[in-house]
Design a protein around this motif. Structure first.
Motif, PDB file in Angstrom:
ATOM      1  N   LEU A   7       0.796  -1.231   0.000  1.00 48.25           N
ATOM      2  CA  LEU A   7       0.000   0.000   0.000  1.00 48.25           C
ATOM      3  C   LEU A   7       0.829   1.283   0.000  1.00 48.25           C
ATOM      4  O   LEU A   7       0.268   2.371  -0.150  1.00 48.25           O
ATOM      5  CB  LEU A   7      -0.923   0.018   1.220  1.00 48.25           C
ATOM      6  N   TRP A  10       0.248   3.826  -2.745  1.00 52.25           N
ATOM      7  CA  TRP A  10      -1.132   3.882  -3.236  1.00 52.25           C
ATOM      8  C   TRP A  10      -1.982   4.741  -2.297  1.00 52.25           C
ATOM      9  O   TRP A  10      -1.942   4.556  -1.086  1.00 52.25           O
ATOM     10  CB  TRP A  10      -1.723   2.474  -3.311  1.00 52.25           C
ATOM     11  N   CYS A  12      -4.804   5.676  -0.005  1.00 53.96           N
ATOM     12  CA  CYS A  12      -5.785   4.828   0.672  1.00 53.96           C
ATOM     13  C   CYS A  12      -5.921   5.240   2.129  1.00 53.96           C
ATOM     14  O   CYS A  12      -5.113   6.005   2.657  1.00 53.96           O
ATOM     15  CB  CYS A  12      -5.359   3.353   0.601  1.00 53.96           C
ATOM     16  N   VAL A  65     -10.637  -4.749   0.419  1.00 53.92           N
ATOM     17  CA  VAL A  65     -10.474  -3.446  -0.229  1.00 53.92           C
ATOM     18  C   VAL A  65     -11.818  -3.010  -0.785  1.00 53.92           C
ATOM     19  O   VAL A  65     -12.491  -3.780  -1.484  1.00 53.92           O
ATOM     20  CB  VAL A  65      -9.429  -3.509  -1.354  1.00 53.92           C
ATOM     21  N   ASP A  67     -14.077   0.640  -2.442  1.00 57.46           N
ATOM     22  CA  ASP A  67     -13.917   1.985  -3.009  1.00 57.46           C
ATOM     23  C   ASP A  67     -15.194   2.811  -2.883  1.00 57.46           C
ATOM     24  O   ASP A  67     -15.395   3.780  -3.598  1.00 57.46           O
ATOM     25  CB  ASP A  67     -13.470   1.925  -4.469  1.00 57.46           C
ATOM     26  N   VAL A  86      -9.311  -1.614   3.784  1.00 53.23           N
ATOM     27  CA  VAL A  86      -8.600  -0.598   3.010  1.00 53.23           C
ATOM     28  C   VAL A  86      -9.581   0.071   2.056  1.00 53.23           C
ATOM     29  O   VAL A  86     -10.298  -0.619   1.318  1.00 53.23           O
ATOM     30  CB  VAL A  86      -7.438  -1.220   2.211  1.00 53.23           C
ATOM     31  N   THR A  87      -9.617   1.384   2.076  1.00 57.78           N
ATOM     32  CA  THR A  87     -10.469   2.140   1.141  1.00 57.78           C
ATOM     33  C   THR A  87      -9.575   2.833   0.132  1.00 57.78           C
ATOM     34  O   THR A  87      -8.665   3.583   0.498  1.00 57.78           O
ATOM     35  CB  THR A  87     -11.322   3.176   1.875  1.00 57.78           C
ATOM     36  N   VAL A  88      -9.821   2.559  -1.166  1.00 63.91           N
ATOM     37  CA  VAL A  88      -9.028   3.136  -2.265  1.00 63.91           C
ATOM     38  C   VAL A  88      -9.957   3.904  -3.197  1.00 63.91           C
ATOM     39  O   VAL A  88     -11.182   3.738  -3.149  1.00 63.91           O
ATOM     40  CB  VAL A  88      -8.279   2.038  -3.044  1.00 63.91           C
ATOM     41  N   CYS A  91     -11.359   0.413  -7.177  1.00 63.40           N
ATOM     42  CA  CYS A  91     -11.033  -1.000  -6.992  1.00 63.40           C
ATOM     43  C   CYS A  91     -10.460  -1.637  -8.260  1.00 63.40           C
ATOM     44  O   CYS A  91      -9.595  -2.518  -8.178  1.00 63.40           O
ATOM     45  CB  CYS A  91     -12.278  -1.779  -6.541  1.00 63.40           C
ATOM     46  N   PHE A  94      -6.843  -0.712  -8.470  1.00 65.88           N
ATOM     47  CA  PHE A  94      -6.070  -1.311  -7.388  1.00 65.88           C
ATOM     48  C   PHE A  94      -5.907  -2.812  -7.598  1.00 65.88           C
ATOM     49  O   PHE A  94      -4.860  -3.378  -7.257  1.00 65.88           O
ATOM     50  CB  PHE A  94      -6.703  -1.032  -6.029  1.00 65.88           C
ATOM     51  N   SER A  98      -2.199  -4.252  -7.532  1.00 63.88           N
ATOM     52  CA  SER A  98      -1.805  -5.247  -6.536  1.00 63.88           C
ATOM     53  C   SER A  98      -1.446  -6.576  -7.186  1.00 63.88           C
ATOM     54  O   SER A  98      -0.518  -7.265  -6.738  1.00 63.88           O
ATOM     55  CB  SER A  98      -2.910  -5.432  -5.493  1.00 63.88           C
TER      56      SER A  98
END
Length: 476
Positions: A7, A10, A12, A65, A67, A86-88, A91, A94, A98
């Motif tokens: 992470l 990134w 997040c 994860v 979003d 985890v909030t991105v 998605c 990500f 990842s």
């Protein structure tokens, strides 16, 4: 890999336990969840990944994860079960990042050629692989028909998608490297590009073949379809484009990248003689496909004379103008399921001067309804006899699809409607005579048919061979 390492680059926010979390794999599919997995709860067209988070936690997912916003109580519930939340921002991206990160960014160690276009992606990627193999380059081809290395199909766990999703793609590229592969030709579908499946795949050469009318509905219109195709420009270091396709030329006109053109008579600036080109698979579209492949291989630094000399060795992939014949009757199996592709296939078989041309085809359900009457009109302009049948009707009534095709035709006397596809193939072949050609279009290499929500076994090639064998028995 430690979650925090994954992470660190990134944007997040993290909730819950993250300090000692180790990630072994990443997935967006509930059925692939396992202990120490990173679960990406992406919202898809038919399923929202958030609905599977409890299942992910039950199966030992180390982190999830999202979003989208969820309630504070929901976040607390998830994090109290021991997983990091985890909030991105996105998605899809990500998942791509990842997957690439966990595989060690394999595309950085490869020469990747990504080919997009409404028609021809499979053929061009296979032609690229075949030409590179002539120069001793170990090449993988990835796309609609699976994964091939130096022309041999390899047993790989990848979904039957034109462009594999990122969680499959990057591990596959790593395994290709482990097998000694240095170059990969991959089909880049519009849906694959829109879904960011190639977002973290370094593309050495992006290829634009053509823009037709397929998949408009799935993208919400023509403009979105072209926008999705254009994403390949931002992923590529160099571009190869069909100078005969005005839509493709429009896509690249403002792109600040090296652009190399091909057409039926030109490949990467070279205009080879007909004597040098020699024989090619039938059809002007396959000449264009070969020129696209030659442009790529020339751009990669290989000598043009040897490239064009190797054209005589090119063979079409499975289900592309695949020929079976008996006693002067020729049956071609082709994947053509768009107006342009059907026209090209019919033009190709017409050039072989059949006594009579018979075409068996249908159209898929829940897809691009506007192409149906157009394909009916095209078939009628080439064929002596048309046999309309079902393709992949999905949730639509097969007969309603056929009736829609018929609105584009004018001569009902030359058209038969046989809704069962197996019966349609058998009757078309049994009605053929020596020197006739039967074109079975729409499914090509596929070995199943989607009817409603069920997938049933169905192979156009297998049925054609059975029909020809039965004809042989009858003749004896």
């Amino acid at each position: 890999m430690h979650l925090i390492e994954l992470l660190k680059d990134w944007p997040c926010t993290i909730r819950g336990n993250w300090r000692d979390v180790t990630i072994d794999s990443v997935t967006e599919h509930p059925n692939r969840l396992k202990k120490n997995c990173l679960f990406i709860a992406r919202k898809g067209a038919h399923h929202d990944g958030i609905e599977s988070i409890e299942e992910a936690l039950d199966k030992g997912a180390a982190a999830i994860v999202i979003d989208r916003s969820v309630s504070e109580s929901t976040l607390s519930k998830w994090s109290h079960r021991g997983a990091a939340v985890v909030t991105v921002p996105d998605c899809k991206k990500f998942l791509s990042f990842s997957s690439a990160q966990l595989s060690g960014f394999p595309s950085e160690e490869l020469t990747v050629i990504a080919v997009t276009g409404t028609n021809g992606k499979t053929t061009v990627t296979h032609f690229i692989g075949q030409l590179l193999s002539q120069f001793g380059i170990k090449t993988a081809v990835v796309g609609t028909t699976g994964c091939y290395i130096d022309g041999e199909k390899v047993d790989e766990e990848i979904p039957s998608l034109t462009t594999p999703t990122a969680e499959y793609l990057h591990p596959l590229l790593r395994r290709c490297i482990d097998r000694g592969v240095t170059h990969v030709a991959i089909e880049a579908s519009s849906l694959g590009l829109e879904m960011e499946r190639l977002a973290h795949c370094r593309v050495s050469v992006g290829v634009f073949l053509n823009i037709g009318t397929d998949h408009f509905e799935e993208h919400g219109g023509r403009e979105n379809y072209i926008k999705a195709k254009k994403k390949l420009c931002s992923l590529s270091e160099r571009i190869v484009v069909n100078c005969e396709d005005t839509e493709c030329m429009g896509i690249v006109k403002d792109i600040e990248l090296p652009i190399h053109l091909f057409g039926r008579n030109v490949a990467g600036g070279c205009m080879p003689s007909e004597k040098l080109i020699g024989s090619l698979p039938p059809g002007e579209h396959n000449r264009l496909n070969a020129m696209a492949a030659a442009s790529v291989v020339k751009l990669l630094g290989f000598p043009e004379i040897e490239i064009f000399s190797a054209f005589r060795l090119l063979t079409l992939p499975e289900g592309r103008m695949q020929l079976v014949e008996h006693e002067g009757r020729r049956v071609f199996i082709d994947y053509a399921h768009t107006p342009d592709a059907l026209s090209a296939a019919l033009q190709a078989v017409t050039s072989l001067n059949p006594r009579k041309l018979i075409c068996v085809f249908g159209c898929g359900g829940d897809r691009d309804k506007e192409k149906r009457p157009v394909m009916g009109e095209i078939a009628e302009s080439y064929c002596d006899t048309i046999v309309l049948t079902s393709d992949n009707p999905r949730s639509e009534h097969p007969l309603a699809i056929v009736q829609h095709i018929l609105t584009g035709t004018k001569n009902p006397a030359s058209i038969s409607v046989i809704m069962d596809r197996k019966s349609a193939i058998h009757q078309a072949i049994s009605a053929s005579k020596p020197d006739d050609i039967v074109l079975i279009a729409g499914k090509g290499h596929e070995t199943s048919q989607i009817i409603g929500t069920h997938e049933v076994r169905m192979s156009d090639l297998a049925e054609a061979m059975i029909a020809l064998n039965q004809l042989e028995t009858f003749l004896e």
